[in-house]
Design a protein around this motif. Structure first.
Motif, PDB file in Angstrom:
ATOM      1  N   UNK A 126       0.747  -1.268   0.030  1.00 47.37           N
ATOM      2  CA  UNK A 126       0.020  -0.010  -0.060  1.00 47.37           C
ATOM      3  C   UNK A 126       0.793   1.431  -0.060  1.00 47.37           C
ATOM      4  N   UNK A 127       1.972   1.022   0.826  1.00 47.88           N
ATOM      5  CA  UNK A 127       2.862   2.456   0.940  1.00 47.88           C
ATOM      6  C   UNK A 127       3.331   2.490  -0.690  1.00 47.88           C
ATOM      7  N   UNK A 128       3.887   1.606  -1.233  1.00 43.24           N
ATOM      8  CA  UNK A 128       4.234   1.814  -2.613  1.00 43.24           C
ATOM      9  C   UNK A 128       3.355   2.366  -3.727  1.00 43.24           C
ATOM     10  N   UNK A 129       2.109   1.920  -3.491  1.00 44.83           N
ATOM     11  CA  UNK A 129       0.990   2.219  -4.260  1.00 44.83           C
ATOM     12  C   UNK A 129       0.919   3.968  -4.500  1.00 44.83           C
ATOM     13  N   UNK A 130       0.660   4.329  -3.080  1.00 44.30           N
ATOM     14  CA  UNK A 130       0.405   5.763  -2.683  1.00 44.30           C
ATOM     15  C   UNK A 130       1.508   6.607  -3.006  1.00 44.30           C
ATOM     16  N   UNK A 131       2.859   6.122  -2.420  1.00 42.50           N
ATOM     17  CA  UNK A 131       3.831   7.103  -3.142  1.00 42.50           C
ATOM     18  C   UNK A 131       4.013   7.028  -4.358  1.00 42.50           C
ATOM     19  N   UNK A 132       3.761   6.075  -5.306  1.00 46.53           N
ATOM     20  CA  UNK A 132       3.843   6.151  -6.599  1.00 46.53           C
ATOM     21  C   UNK A 132       2.816   7.270  -7.248  1.00 46.53           C
ATOM     22  N   UNK A 133       1.591   7.273  -6.643  1.00 45.55           N
ATOM     23  CA  UNK A 133       0.423   7.952  -7.116  1.00 45.55           C
ATOM     24  C   UNK A 133      -0.594   8.295  -5.869  1.00 45.55           C
ATOM     25  N   UNK A 134      -0.188   9.589  -5.293  1.00 49.09           N
ATOM     26  CA  UNK A 134      -1.018  10.024  -4.266  1.00 49.09           C
ATOM     27  C   UNK A 134      -2.488   9.877  -4.390  1.00 49.09           C
ATOM     28  N   UNK A 135      -2.971   9.837  -5.658  1.00 51.72           N
ATOM     29  CA  UNK A 135      -4.406   9.941  -6.070  1.00 51.72           C
ATOM     30  C   UNK A 135      -4.866   8.663  -5.991  1.00 51.72           C
ATOM     31  N   UNK A 136      -3.939   7.448  -5.981  1.00 54.58           N
ATOM     32  CA  UNK A 136      -4.440   6.033  -5.943  1.00 54.58           C
ATOM     33  C   UNK A 136      -5.743   5.946  -5.120  1.00 54.58           C
ATOM     34  N   UNK A 137      -6.855   5.347  -5.767  1.00 59.11           N
ATOM     35  CA  UNK A 137      -7.925   5.153  -4.783  1.00 59.11           C
ATOM     36  C   UNK A 137      -8.336   3.721  -4.568  1.00 59.11           C
ATOM     37  N   UNK A 138      -8.040   3.384  -3.302  1.00 57.83           N
ATOM     38  CA  UNK A 138      -8.005   1.913  -2.824  1.00 57.83           C
ATOM     39  C   UNK A 138      -8.650   1.738  -1.595  1.00 57.83           C
ATOM     40  N   UNK A 139      -9.570   0.749  -1.752  1.00 61.39           N
ATOM     41  CA  UNK A 139     -10.291  -0.018  -0.352  1.00 61.39           C
ATOM     42  C   UNK A 139      -9.599  -1.380  -0.132  1.00 61.39           C
ATOM     43  N   UNK A 140      -9.216  -1.423   1.017  1.00 55.29           N
ATOM     44  CA  UNK A 140      -8.693  -2.766   1.817  1.00 55.29           C
ATOM     45  C   UNK A 140      -9.884  -3.085   2.529  1.00 55.29           C
ATOM     46  N   UNK A 141     -10.243  -4.295   2.505  1.00 51.18           N
ATOM     47  CA  UNK A 141     -11.426  -5.129   3.227  1.00 51.18           C
ATOM     48  C   UNK A 141     -10.825  -6.563   3.400  1.00 51.18           C
ATOM     49  N   UNK A 142     -11.848  -7.331   4.124  1.00 54.50           N
ATOM     50  CA  UNK A 142     -11.516  -8.561   4.498  1.00 54.50           C
ATOM     51  C   UNK A 142     -11.903  -8.718   6.030  1.00 54.50           C
ATOM     52  N   UNK A 143     -11.507 -10.216   6.395  1.00 50.69           N
ATOM     53  CA  UNK A 143     -11.421 -10.636   7.577  1.00 50.69           C
ATOM     54  C   UNK A 143      -9.972 -10.773   7.971  1.00 50.69           C
ATOM     55  N   UNK A 144      -9.560  -9.787   8.750  1.00 54.07           N
ATOM     56  CA  UNK A 144      -8.057  -9.605   9.192  1.00 54.07           C
ATOM     57  C   UNK A 144      -7.742 -10.484  10.493  1.00 54.07           C
ATOM     58  N   UNK A 145      -8.887 -10.988  10.974  1.00 52.73           N
ATOM     59  CA  UNK A 145      -8.711 -11.834  12.335  1.00 52.73           C
ATOM     60  C   UNK A 145      -7.815 -11.232  13.414  1.00 52.73           C
ATOM     61  N   UNK A 146      -8.279  -9.719  13.508  1.00 52.52           N
ATOM     62  CA  UNK A 146      -7.675  -8.931  14.458  1.00 52.52           C
ATOM     63  C   UNK A 146      -8.395  -7.555  14.371  1.00 52.52           C
ATOM     64  N   UNK A 147      -8.607  -6.828  15.493  1.00 53.05           N
ATOM     65  CA  UNK A 147      -9.237  -5.813  15.529  1.00 53.05           C
ATOM     66  C   UNK A 147      -8.797  -4.861  16.550  1.00 53.05           C
ATOM     67  N   UNK A 148      -9.430  -3.711  16.900  1.00 55.58           N
ATOM     68  CA  UNK A 148      -8.948  -2.712  17.851  1.00 55.58           C
ATOM     69  C   UNK A 148      -8.655  -2.888  19.115  1.00 55.58           C
ATOM     70  N   UNK A 149      -7.745  -2.511  19.986  1.00 49.02           N
ATOM     71  CA  UNK A 149      -7.391  -2.746  21.281  1.00 49.02           C
ATOM     72  C   UNK A 149      -6.498  -4.007  21.311  1.00 49.02           C
ATOM     73  N   UNK A 150      -5.665  -3.978  22.387  1.00 47.27           N
ATOM     74  CA  UNK A 150      -4.617  -4.876  22.402  1.00 47.27           C
ATOM     75  C   UNK A 150      -5.386  -6.165  23.575  1.00 47.27           C
ATOM     76  N   UNK A 151      -5.189  -7.366  22.603  1.00 48.78           N
ATOM     77  CA  UNK A 151      -5.597  -8.713  23.212  1.00 48.78           C
ATOM     78  C   UNK A 151      -4.112  -9.040  24.246  1.00 48.78           C
TER      79      UNK A 151
END
Length: 334
Positions: free
Chosen positions: A203-228
């Motif tokens: 993602x860093x490489x995408x946005x650094x190459x083109x700051x106007x890149x329109x991206x949605x990342x989604x899915x089941x990341x098997x993790x969430x907010x707050x430290x377990x």
């Protein structure tokens, strides 16, 4: 345009036959499988996404097509077309497009940066301070979307390594074997962190190459907010924080629209017993959206389909045929 993401629990168990599919398997009878499939179809119809990203999809595209033909059709004409991911075994990734909807074309991204996600890299996933070859448990599915109107954008579907440890509760509750559980759980979390860091590099490489890149990342990341427990005590990483980006590079930070549009009490997509922290039926936000800076301002709404999901629960919902899935769908509108 509405984009929905849903981990549809073990769709592969609905079918037998792979490329010559039929309803039913060793886990569910044909009647039971179709009962669950109809629950899933009603949630999808009610939410009516233009794009539906799926985790735990069936192993063969023909099986997904059987579901569309039998349960997501009007007058014999399927409402969606399906694009299958390249990896995943019995839990494939899919992106579905509503026919005649706001998305005109979807297709796999084929640029060199995206294709490189299939390559092996080196990481210490064992905690032995030795680097070893590693690759994604399921290579992220990257799809370019051409809207019927408006500017194209990209969707990245991520289903990370599971945190599941076989016989985990038995091991954890046995003082003589608890360390076995800790070691296995930490290895799983190291693998999740490795996948999160690799995706964030992309993602860093995408946005650094083109700051106007329109991206949605989604899915089941098997993790969430707050430290377990493992993040607090064993200093493992939170993948959601990794994927969203570093505060030291604000121009690269992705936004999480669920947090802005859903009240805190409703920010969960699954409920599981947590035997480590001893919390029964713990609400967890495991499914996420992360939207790139150039697209974030265009998100007009987002939510979790609690009502549509809960209307499909029969009784306690503990049996597979009593629920549509063990995860609730999330959605956003741009």
């Amino acid at each position: 345009m509405k984009v929905m993401n849903w981990n549809i629990e073990w769709m592969n168990n609905w079918f037998s036959g792979n490329h010559e599919p039929r309803w039913g398997s060793g886990s569910l009878s044909a009647e039971e499988a179709q009962r669950v499939a109809e629950k899933v179809a009603r949630v999808i119809r009610r939410t009516s996404p233009d794009i539906l990203c799926v985790q735990e999809g069936p192993s063969a595209a023909q099986e997904m097509q059987l579901f569309l033909d039998d349960h997501l059709s009007d007058g014999g004409a399927p409402l969606y077309e399906a694009l299958i991911g390249k990896a995943g075994g019995a839990q494939k990734l899919y992106v579905l497009r509503k026919l005649g909807g706001a998305a005109e074309i979807i297709d796999h991204a084929t640029d060199p940066l995206t294709l490189a996600l299939e390559d092996v890299w080196r990481a210490d996933v064992d905690g032995d301070l030795l680097l070893q070859p590693y690759d994604f448990t399921r290579v992220p599915m990257v799809v370019d979307v051409k809207p019927a109107e408006g500017v194209p954008f990209r969707i990245v579907v991520l289903h990370t390594k599971s945190k599941y440890v076989h016989n985990g509760q038995v091991l954890f509750n046995d003082p003589a074997r608890r360390q076995e559980f800790i070691a296995a759980a930490m290895k799983a979390r190291r693998r999740i962190a490795a996948e999160g860091f690799r995706l964030r590099t992309y993602l860093d490489e995408l946005i650094k190459a083109n700051g106007d890149e329109r991206v949605i990342v989604t899915g089941d990341w098997n993790d969430g907010p707050g430290p377990d427990f493992f993040e607090r005590q064993y200093l493992s990483h939170n993948i959601a924080d990794i994927v969203l980006g570093s505060t030291f590079y604000p121009e690269l930070i992705f936004q999480h629209p669920i947090l802005r549009h859903v009240s805190p009490a409703l920010q969960f997509t699954a409920r599981f017993d947590d035997f480590v922290d001893n919390v029964r039926d713990r609400p967890l936000l495991l499914d996420h959206f992360a939207v790139s800076p150039a697209l974030a301002a265009e998100v007009v709404d987002a939510g979790i389909a609690h009502d549509a999901f809960e209307d499909e629960i029969d009784g306690s919902g503990s049996a597979r045929v009593q629920r549509a899935s063990d995860h609730r769908p999330i959605w956003l509108e741009i």
